[in-house]
Design a protein around this motif. Structure first.
Motif, PDB file in Angstrom:
ATOM      1  N   UNK A  81       0.986  -1.017   0.088  1.00 56.15           N
ATOM      2  CA  UNK A  81       0.108   0.103  -0.077  1.00 56.15           C
ATOM      3  C   UNK A  81       0.495   1.349   0.226  1.00 56.15           C
ATOM      4  N   UNK A  82       1.908   1.447   0.647  1.00 55.06           N
ATOM      5  CA  UNK A  82       2.713   2.345   1.018  1.00 55.06           C
ATOM      6  C   UNK A  82       3.885   2.479  -0.879  1.00 55.06           C
ATOM      7  N   UNK A  83       4.571   1.288  -1.113  1.00 54.74           N
ATOM      8  CA  UNK A  83       5.266   1.447  -2.119  1.00 54.74           C
ATOM      9  C   UNK A  83       5.188   0.708  -3.952  1.00 54.74           C
ATOM     10  N   UNK A  84       4.655  -0.490  -3.530  1.00 54.73           N
ATOM     11  CA  UNK A  84       4.467  -1.144  -4.566  1.00 54.73           C
ATOM     12  C   UNK A  84       3.264  -0.287  -5.512  1.00 54.73           C
ATOM     13  N   UNK A  85       1.822  -0.211  -5.050  1.00 55.00           N
ATOM     14  CA  UNK A  85       0.970   0.388  -5.993  1.00 55.00           C
ATOM     15  C   UNK A  85       1.224   1.755  -6.296  1.00 55.00           C
ATOM     16  N   UNK A  86       2.580   2.094  -5.848  1.00 51.48           N
ATOM     17  CA  UNK A  86       2.684   3.804  -6.790  1.00 51.48           C
ATOM     18  C   UNK A  86       3.950   3.713  -7.773  1.00 51.48           C
ATOM     19  N   UNK A  87       4.400   1.674  -7.926  1.00 49.58           N
ATOM     20  CA  UNK A  87       5.675   1.863  -9.128  1.00 49.58           C
ATOM     21  C   UNK A  87       4.588   2.641 -10.468  1.00 49.58           C
ATOM     22  N   UNK A 116      -0.032  -0.429 -13.926  1.00 54.84           N
ATOM     23  CA  UNK A 116      -0.006  -2.019 -14.256  1.00 54.84           C
ATOM     24  C   UNK A 116       0.094  -2.133 -12.105  1.00 54.84           C
ATOM     25  N   UNK A 117       0.913  -2.134 -12.138  1.00 58.51           N
ATOM     26  CA  UNK A 117       1.369  -2.641 -10.462  1.00 58.51           C
ATOM     27  C   UNK A 117       0.078  -1.911 -10.428  1.00 58.51           C
ATOM     28  N   UNK A 118       0.150  -1.056  -9.638  1.00 56.68           N
ATOM     29  CA  UNK A 118      -1.313  -0.679  -9.130  1.00 56.68           C
ATOM     30  C   UNK A 118      -2.395  -1.261  -9.226  1.00 56.68           C
ATOM     31  N   UNK A 119      -3.027  -1.057 -10.627  1.00 60.21           N
ATOM     32  CA  UNK A 119      -3.993  -2.115 -11.307  1.00 60.21           C
ATOM     33  C   UNK A 119      -4.170  -3.565 -10.358  1.00 60.21           C
ATOM     34  N   UNK A 120      -2.976  -4.847 -10.159  1.00 58.77           N
ATOM     35  CA  UNK A 120      -3.029  -5.728  -9.647  1.00 58.77           C
ATOM     36  C   UNK A 120      -2.571  -5.488  -8.379  1.00 58.77           C
ATOM     37  N   UNK A 156      -4.800  -3.948  -6.558  1.00 53.34           N
ATOM     38  CA  UNK A 156      -6.197  -3.696  -6.170  1.00 53.34           C
ATOM     39  C   UNK A 156      -6.928  -5.185  -6.570  1.00 53.34           C
ATOM     40  N   UNK A 157      -6.110  -6.120  -7.101  1.00 55.07           N
ATOM     41  CA  UNK A 157      -7.103  -7.098  -7.397  1.00 55.07           C
ATOM     42  C   UNK A 157      -7.251  -7.456  -6.144  1.00 55.07           C
ATOM     43  N   UNK A 158      -8.724  -7.969  -6.352  1.00 57.19           N
ATOM     44  CA  UNK A 158      -9.398  -8.828  -4.268  1.00 57.19           C
ATOM     45  C   UNK A 158      -8.560 -10.108  -4.511  1.00 57.19           C
ATOM     46  N   UNK A 159      -8.057 -10.876  -5.111  1.00 56.99           N
ATOM     47  CA  UNK A 159      -6.515 -12.149  -4.702  1.00 56.99           C
ATOM     48  C   UNK A 159      -5.862 -11.822  -3.781  1.00 56.99           C
ATOM     49  N   UNK A 160      -5.621 -10.267  -4.319  1.00 59.85           N
ATOM     50  CA  UNK A 160      -4.323 -10.333  -3.914  1.00 59.85           C
ATOM     51  C   UNK A 160      -3.944  -9.889  -2.228  1.00 59.85           C
ATOM     52  N   UNK A 161      -5.256  -9.921  -1.951  1.00 61.07           N
ATOM     53  CA  UNK A 161      -5.931  -9.830  -0.190  1.00 61.07           C
ATOM     54  C   UNK A 161      -6.399 -10.986   0.243  1.00 61.07           C
ATOM     55  N   UNK A 162      -6.412 -11.857  -0.010  1.00 57.80           N
ATOM     56  CA  UNK A 162      -6.993 -12.964   0.778  1.00 57.80           C
ATOM     57  C   UNK A 162      -5.630 -13.433   1.966  1.00 57.80           C
ATOM     58  N   UNK A 166     -11.354  -3.934   2.678  1.00 55.49           N
ATOM     59  CA  UNK A 166     -12.306  -4.189   2.008  1.00 55.49           C
ATOM     60  C   UNK A 166     -12.094  -4.592   0.465  1.00 55.49           C
ATOM     61  N   UNK A 167     -10.237  -4.422   0.551  1.00 54.65           N
ATOM     62  CA  UNK A 167      -9.895  -4.465  -1.659  1.00 54.65           C
ATOM     63  C   UNK A 167      -9.860  -6.330  -0.999  1.00 54.65           C
ATOM     64  N   UNK A 168     -10.121  -7.076  -0.203  1.00 54.61           N
ATOM     65  CA  UNK A 168     -10.587  -8.511  -0.078  1.00 54.61           C
ATOM     66  C   UNK A 168     -11.938  -8.927  -0.645  1.00 54.61           C
ATOM     67  N   UNK A 169     -13.207  -7.661  -0.651  1.00 57.48           N
ATOM     68  CA  UNK A 169     -13.804  -8.024  -1.345  1.00 57.48           C
ATOM     69  C   UNK A 169     -14.771  -9.277  -0.458  1.00 57.48           C
TER      70      UNK A 169
END
Length: 297
Positions: free
Chosen positions: A40-46, A49-53, A55-61, A87-90
């Motif tokens: 949340x603090x680094x990877x999604x800001x690269x 494409x990484x931001x979309x990945x 935010x995928x609900x499967x990333x938050x299992x 919330x992202x895990x839905x």
């Protein structure tokens, strides 16, 4: 023969990889190995494409909120971040680790949002109370692995958890292990023996249980495969008890066994404790910068 500058440059440029060219499923597999804070603090800001990945609900299992415990060093709110991950895990969350923060309200939010949690780990969660654990126990029917280390959980909450979580296979209930002052207590052991009959793995490092409490666990949890009793200094292993444990338990750790491979081994944090005058044998020492003053967590 020495290589020319052009040859060296071409070799270096060929060795560089464009990570954006990786297939998205490979990128997702790599990013899933990061903890939630790093995502949340680094990877999604690269990049987008990484931001979309991310935010995928499967990333938050799985949500891993590991941290070093020095919360003043963070310029963000870990509880809000954890809620965002939920919330992202839905509703697809199955595994969550919370360390050095947390409240009853957060625990309720997690269990209200996710009915399929199979693993729950609470480490140094001083803001989560016994009442909070009791309230959410009925919302964890699929729970298989539970760890409550250096956080408060009474025998009452353990009984409620045992009755509410029939699939529970692994329990880690770790406390500070010290020899003095001398105190015996089998409440935890009785609660475990009374309600968690299908346990396979049990870790009770630093617990105050006695031989009687251990006997109850052995009698009522016949499927135990591993038992960790390091720092449980009230247990006296005679020939008969040791023989029974060796026969019933595949992996047995005794009170005075080495804690070198134990995540919370005080010996691995001597530099931190060396700054205080606390005596580890009495339990008055720092853990991740927090003073405990002999509390029996």
């Amino acid at each position: 023969m020495a290589k020319s500058p052009c040859q060296t440059y071409r070799r270096r440029t060929r060795s560089y990889r464009n990570w954006l060219e990786l297939p998205e499923d490979v990128t997702a597999s790599i990013l899933s190995r990061l903890d939630a804070i790093a995502i949340l603090t680094r990877a999604q800001k690269v990049c987008m494409t990484w931001r979309r990945i991310c935010k995928d609900r499967l990333m938050w299992r799985t949500i891993d909120m590991r941290n070093d415990g020095f919360l003043r060093d963070y310029d963000f709110d870990l509880e809000k971040m954890c809620r965002h991950g939920v919330d992202l895990s839905s509703g697809g969350l199955v595994d969550i680790n919370v360390e050095h923060f947390g409240t009853d309200e957060l625990l309720k939010y997690i269990t209200d949002s996710s009915s399929g949690i199979r693993r729950l780990r609470l480490v140094c969660c001083y803001g989560i109370t016994d009442e909070g654990l009791i309230e959410v126990a009925s919302k964890l029917p699929l729970l298989e692995h539970l760890e409550i280390s250096f956080s408060f959980a009474s025998a009452q909450s353990l009984e409620v958890i045992g009755r509410s979580c029939p699939r529970l296979k692994s329990l880690k209930l770790n406390k500070y292990g010290y020899r003095y002052p001398y105190h015996e207590c089998d409440y935890d052991a009785v609660a475990i023996a009374s309600t968690m009959h299908d346990l396979r793995h049990l870790q009770l490092c630093g617990n105050k249980l006695t031989n009687d409490g251990l006997q109850k666990i052995l009698d009522c949890c016949p499927n135990l495969e591993s038992l960790d009793l390091r720092k449980c200094f009230n247990i006296n292993f005679g020939v008969v008890l040791k023989r029974r444990c060796s026969k019933q338990i595949n992996s047995l750790r005794l009170p005075d066994d080495s804690t070198e491979d134990y995540e919370f081994d005080r010996a691995n944090r001597r530099e931190l404790y060396a700054q205080t005058k606390c005596d580890p044998d009495y339990g008055d020492f720092l853990l991740y910068g927090r003073s405990v003053f002999g509390r029996d967590w």
